[in-house]
Write a protein that holds these residues in place. Sequence first.
Motif, PDB file in Angstrom:
ATOM      1  N   ILE A 120      -2.413 -28.123  42.164  1.00  0.00           N
ATOM      2  CA  ILE A 120      -1.052 -28.217  42.698  1.00  0.00           C
ATOM      3  C   ILE A 120      -0.107 -27.875  41.557  1.00  0.00           C
ATOM      4  CG2 ILE A 120       0.696 -29.688  43.749  1.00  0.00           C
ATOM      5  CD1 ILE A 120      -1.615 -29.376  45.572  1.00  0.00           C
ATOM      6  N   GLU A 121       0.639 -26.806  41.674  1.00  0.00           N
ATOM      7  CA  GLU A 121       1.506 -26.359  40.573  1.00  0.00           C
ATOM      8  C   GLU A 121       2.798 -25.771  41.123  1.00  0.00           C
ATOM      9  OE1 GLU A 121       3.087 -26.455  37.571  1.00  0.00           O
ATOM     10  OE2 GLU A 121       0.975 -26.637  36.967  1.00  0.00           O
ATOM     11  N   THR A 122       3.907 -26.369  40.732  1.00  0.00           N
ATOM     12  CA  THR A 122       5.212 -25.870  41.182  1.00  0.00           C
ATOM     13  C   THR A 122       5.774 -24.803  40.255  1.00  0.00           C
ATOM     14  OG1 THR A 122       6.376 -27.610  39.969  1.00  0.00           O
ATOM     15  CG2 THR A 122       5.770 -28.085  42.252  1.00  0.00           C
ATOM     16  N   SER A 123       5.294 -24.760  39.009  1.00  0.00           N
ATOM     17  CA  SER A 123       5.850 -23.841  38.023  1.00  0.00           C
ATOM     18  C   SER A 123       5.185 -22.470  38.089  1.00  0.00           C
ATOM     19  CB  SER A 123       5.676 -24.424  36.614  1.00  0.00           C
ATOM     20  OG  SER A 123       5.922 -23.450  35.626  1.00  0.00           O
ATOM     21  N   PRO A 124       5.934 -21.407  38.395  1.00  0.00           N
ATOM     22  CA  PRO A 124       5.349 -20.062  38.385  1.00  0.00           C
ATOM     23  C   PRO A 124       4.798 -19.683  37.013  1.00  0.00           C
ATOM     24  CG  PRO A 124       7.474 -20.060  39.507  1.00  0.00           C
ATOM     25  CD  PRO A 124       7.345 -21.394  38.831  1.00  0.00           C
ATOM     26  N   ASP A 125       5.476 -20.132  35.953  1.00  0.00           N
ATOM     27  CA  ASP A 125       5.022 -19.800  34.606  1.00  0.00           C
ATOM     28  C   ASP A 125       3.695 -20.477  34.295  1.00  0.00           C
ATOM     29  OD1 ASP A 125       5.195 -18.558  32.085  1.00  0.00           O
ATOM     30  OD2 ASP A 125       6.070 -20.360  31.198  1.00  0.00           O
ATOM     31  N   PHE A 126       3.563 -21.752  34.638  1.00  0.00           N
ATOM     32  CA  PHE A 126       2.293 -22.434  34.420  1.00  0.00           C
ATOM     33  C   PHE A 126       1.193 -21.815  35.276  1.00  0.00           C
ATOM     34  CE2 PHE A 126       4.034 -26.615  32.578  1.00  0.00           C
ATOM     35  CZ  PHE A 126       3.526 -26.327  31.321  1.00  0.00           C
ATOM     36  N   CYS A 127       1.521 -21.394  36.497  1.00  0.00           N
ATOM     37  CA  CYS A 127       0.524 -20.715  37.340  1.00  0.00           C
ATOM     38  C   CYS A 127      -0.026 -19.479  36.647  1.00  0.00           C
ATOM     39  CB  CYS A 127       1.137 -20.332  38.682  1.00  0.00           C
ATOM     40  SG  CYS A 127       1.182 -21.643  39.906  1.00  0.00           S
ATOM     41  N   ARG A 128       0.863 -18.698  36.045  1.00  0.00           N
ATOM     42  CA  ARG A 128       0.417 -17.498  35.335  1.00  0.00           C
ATOM     43  C   ARG A 128      -0.503 -17.862  34.176  1.00  0.00           C
ATOM     44  NH1 ARG A 128       5.832 -15.813  36.554  1.00  0.00           N
ATOM     45  NH2 ARG A 128       6.608 -16.784  34.629  1.00  0.00           N
ATOM     46  N   GLN A 129      -0.121 -18.888  33.421  1.00  0.00           N
ATOM     47  CA  GLN A 129      -0.952 -19.312  32.292  1.00  0.00           C
ATOM     48  C   GLN A 129      -2.317 -19.810  32.772  1.00  0.00           C
ATOM     49  OE1 GLN A 129       1.042 -21.861  29.377  1.00  0.00           O
ATOM     50  NE2 GLN A 129       3.005 -21.189  30.178  1.00  0.00           N
ATOM     51  N   GLN A 130      -2.315 -20.603  33.842  1.00  0.00           N
ATOM     52  CA  GLN A 130      -3.577 -21.120  34.372  1.00  0.00           C
ATOM     53  C   GLN A 130      -4.491 -19.999  34.840  1.00  0.00           C
ATOM     54  OE1 GLN A 130      -1.963 -23.686  37.378  1.00  0.00           O
ATOM     55  NE2 GLN A 130      -0.925 -24.952  35.851  1.00  0.00           N
ATOM     56  N   GLN A 131      -3.923 -19.037  35.527  1.00  0.00           N
ATOM     57  CA  GLN A 131      -4.732 -17.923  36.018  1.00  0.00           C
ATOM     58  C   GLN A 131      -5.307 -17.106  34.864  1.00  0.00           C
ATOM     59  OE1 GLN A 131      -1.957 -16.068  38.689  1.00  0.00           O
ATOM     60  NE2 GLN A 131      -2.201 -17.630  40.259  1.00  0.00           N
ATOM     61  N   GLN A 132      -4.531 -16.976  33.801  1.00  0.00           N
ATOM     62  CA  GLN A 132      -5.032 -16.264  32.627  1.00  0.00           C
ATOM     63  C   GLN A 132      -6.148 -17.052  31.957  1.00  0.00           C
ATOM     64  OE1 GLN A 132      -1.985 -15.356  29.753  1.00  0.00           O
ATOM     65  NE2 GLN A 132      -3.373 -14.241  28.407  1.00  0.00           N
ATOM     66  N   THR A 133      -5.978 -18.358  31.793  1.00  0.00           N
ATOM     67  CA  THR A 133      -6.991 -19.197  31.162  1.00  0.00           C
ATOM     68  C   THR A 133      -8.286 -19.206  31.959  1.00  0.00           C
ATOM     69  OG1 THR A 133      -5.293 -20.643  30.201  1.00  0.00           O
ATOM     70  CG2 THR A 133      -7.521 -21.546  30.386  1.00  0.00           C
ATOM     71  N   LEU A 134      -8.155 -19.230  33.286  1.00  0.00           N
ATOM     72  CA  LEU A 134      -9.322 -19.347  34.153  1.00  0.00           C
ATOM     73  C   LEU A 134      -9.905 -17.997  34.572  1.00  0.00           C
ATOM     74  CD1 LEU A 134      -7.985 -22.244  36.400  1.00  0.00           C
ATOM     75  CD2 LEU A 134      -9.739 -22.409  34.634  1.00  0.00           C
ATOM     76  N   ALA A 135      -9.293 -16.919  34.113  1.00  0.00           N
ATOM     77  CA  ALA A 135      -9.741 -15.581  34.520  1.00  0.00           C
ATOM     78  C   ALA A 135     -11.223 -15.330  34.250  1.00  0.00           C
ATOM     79  CB  ALA A 135      -8.881 -14.509  33.846  1.00  0.00           C
ATOM     80  N   PRO A 136     -11.766 -15.677  33.054  1.00  0.00           N
ATOM     81  CA  PRO A 136     -13.203 -15.422  32.840  1.00  0.00           C
ATOM     82  C   PRO A 136     -14.099 -16.185  33.807  1.00  0.00           C
ATOM     83  CG  PRO A 136     -12.072 -15.819  30.753  1.00  0.00           C
ATOM     84  CD  PRO A 136     -11.112 -16.174  31.837  1.00  0.00           C
ATOM     85  N   LEU A 137     -13.752 -17.425  34.112  1.00  0.00           N
ATOM     86  CA  LEU A 137     -14.549 -18.206  35.050  1.00  0.00           C
ATOM     87  C   LEU A 137     -14.452 -17.634  36.457  1.00  0.00           C
ATOM     88  CD1 LEU A 137     -13.613 -21.751  33.730  1.00  0.00           C
ATOM     89  CD2 LEU A 137     -15.936 -20.829  33.844  1.00  0.00           C
ATOM     90  N   ARG A 138     -13.258 -17.228  36.841  1.00  0.00           N
ATOM     91  CA  ARG A 138     -13.075 -16.662  38.183  1.00  0.00           C
ATOM     92  C   ARG A 138     -13.793 -15.323  38.299  1.00  0.00           C
ATOM     93  NH1 ARG A 138      -6.975 -16.317  39.160  1.00  0.00           N
ATOM     94  NH2 ARG A 138      -7.487 -16.204  41.374  1.00  0.00           N
ATOM     95  N   ALA A 139     -13.801 -14.558  37.223  1.00  0.00           N
ATOM     96  CA  ALA A 139     -14.507 -13.273  37.226  1.00  0.00           C
ATOM     97  C   ALA A 139     -16.005 -13.474  37.401  1.00  0.00           C
ATOM     98  CB  ALA A 139     -14.213 -12.508  35.939  1.00  0.00           C
ATOM     99  N   ALA A 140     -16.483 -14.643  36.941  1.00  0.00           N
ATOM    100  CA  ALA A 140     -17.907 -14.955  37.065  1.00  0.00           C
ATOM    101  C   ALA A 140     -18.250 -15.594  38.410  1.00  0.00           C
ATOM    102  CB  ALA A 140     -18.338 -15.874  35.930  1.00  0.00           C
ATOM    103  N   GLY A 141     -17.253 -15.732  39.278  1.00  0.00           N
ATOM    104  CA  GLY A 141     -17.534 -16.226  40.619  1.00  0.00           C
ATOM    105  C   GLY A 141     -16.979 -17.598  40.947  1.00  0.00           C
ATOM    106  N   THR A 142     -16.384 -18.297  39.976  1.00  0.00           N
ATOM    107  CA  THR A 142     -15.803 -19.613  40.242  1.00  0.00           C
ATOM    108  C   THR A 142     -14.546 -19.464  41.077  1.00  0.00           C
ATOM    109  OG1 THR A 142     -16.676 -20.500  38.171  1.00  0.00           O
ATOM    110  CG2 THR A 142     -14.860 -21.701  39.204  1.00  0.00           C
ATOM    111  N   VAL A 143     -14.433 -20.253  42.118  1.00  0.00           N
ATOM    112  CA  VAL A 143     -13.282 -20.185  43.007  1.00  0.00           C
ATOM    113  C   VAL A 143     -12.311 -21.308  42.654  1.00  0.00           C
ATOM    114  CG1 VAL A 143     -12.467 -20.315  45.392  1.00  0.00           C
ATOM    115  CG2 VAL A 143     -14.624 -19.143  44.861  1.00  0.00           C
ATOM    116  N   VAL A 144     -11.054 -20.945  42.407  1.00  0.00           N
ATOM    117  CA  VAL A 144      -9.981 -21.914  42.175  1.00  0.00           C
ATOM    118  C   VAL A 144      -8.845 -21.571  43.116  1.00  0.00           C
ATOM    119  CG1 VAL A 144      -8.372 -22.916  40.517  1.00  0.00           C
ATOM    120  CG2 VAL A 144     -10.634 -22.144  39.744  1.00  0.00           C
ATOM    121  N   ARG A 145      -8.330 -22.574  43.787  1.00  0.00           N
ATOM    122  CA  ARG A 145      -7.225 -22.358  44.726  1.00  0.00           C
ATOM    123  C   ARG A 145      -5.953 -23.006  44.190  1.00  0.00           C
ATOM    124  NH1 ARG A 145     -11.905 -23.285  47.536  1.00  0.00           N
ATOM    125  NH2 ARG A 145     -12.487 -21.720  49.112  1.00  0.00           N
ATOM    126  N   TRP A 146      -4.826 -22.341  44.406  1.00  0.00           N
ATOM    127  CA  TRP A 146      -3.535 -22.864  43.967  1.00  0.00           C
ATOM    128  C   TRP A 146      -2.681 -23.222  45.178  1.00  0.00           C
ATOM    129  CZ3 TRP A 146      -6.200 -19.817  40.673  1.00  0.00           C
ATOM    130  CH2 TRP A 146      -6.150 -20.137  39.299  1.00  0.00           C
TER     131      TRP A 146
END
Length: 392
Positions: A120-146
Amino acid sequence: MTQNPRDLQTILHQAAAATGGVLPFVRFMELCLYHPEQGYYMRKRCRIGRGGDFVTAPTITSLFGELITLQWIEVWEQLSRPRHFDLIELGAGGGELAADILRTAGRFPEFARALRYSIIETSPDFCRQQQQTLAPLRAAGTVVRWHANLDTLTAALPEGIVGGILSNEFFDALPVHWLTMTTEGLRALGATWRDDRWQMVTMALPEEIPADYFTRRGLALAIGQQTEIGLHGVAWMRRLGTLMRRGVILTIDYGHPGREYHHAAYHAGHLVGHHRHARVDDPLAFPGEMDLTSHVDFSALASGGAAAGLATLGFTTQGWFLLGLGILTRLERLLARENLTREQREQLQGAVHRLIMPEAMGERFKVLAQGIDLPPGLLLAGFGLNDQQHRL
């Protein structure tokens, strides 16, 4: 000098003018932190880490997230290993904690298959940072929903949550009512523009706070004492409780139980700003340019959860919580690795010291567990060494 109509100072002035020249502090804090365009958490900027204004436990060491994962695995097991275990993180910052939890979960295949992670994230900036941090895991198949709010989460999980809700330094950043006791009784505090700066003034209490708010709770404020009431936080906890069908809400933050929170020893209250790693005692300074927080009243959160049917499962300090989850054993195993340099060993030891020692984060941060539809008498591992529910 002509001000930009979208500048936060202009926005604050307009809001104050609409309320007779005095802006209730709860609204001042809300605008400073969460105005959609100019709020501290909403604009693109560096907030966490060396180049920002503050640090959080997940940015100190991955051990924090690793141990919290073990706690969630225990919850999953106590729920009889459901096929789907939804874990929702509130306000995930830069995404470090989520990354550490998901990486650690990967070492436990059955739990990893059941785990469904949402943020749960209201900040667009934090969303961008989170997606960048989690990009390697998501690329490997981990699913994260915002989700931007609880409404979209509720729509995604209409039958309720089976699993857990996690927050680390979330409730401290929710807007609070700022109050003071005067010779005429309890009064609210607000902000007014005077002598080229925002200054504190007293004002009438809002309707939602009765004049005998503290006496009803067996508490007495000294004349001149300031304190805060986190009604937003209580409302959040009540809402979260209604969403939980089976599972645990784990809250980690700095704060106190209610009687300690409003004790005369804290005569000036708990509001504080953080600007470039320096403490700012004037919460009206640097609007929109500093982190603005208040300590958490854990008794109020526990009561809010109870109103929604949650039982308190445990309450302790962060130090005791991490010790209960085996942080020293984990540290010992890491230090036994032959490939670690002396500098890496010192960094590990320093990080653990910072997380658990009373003079660092160990005592200042507390951990509250609330749950529903769990085995009677359940004592989670993180609270096994020193459960302090009696303080609530």
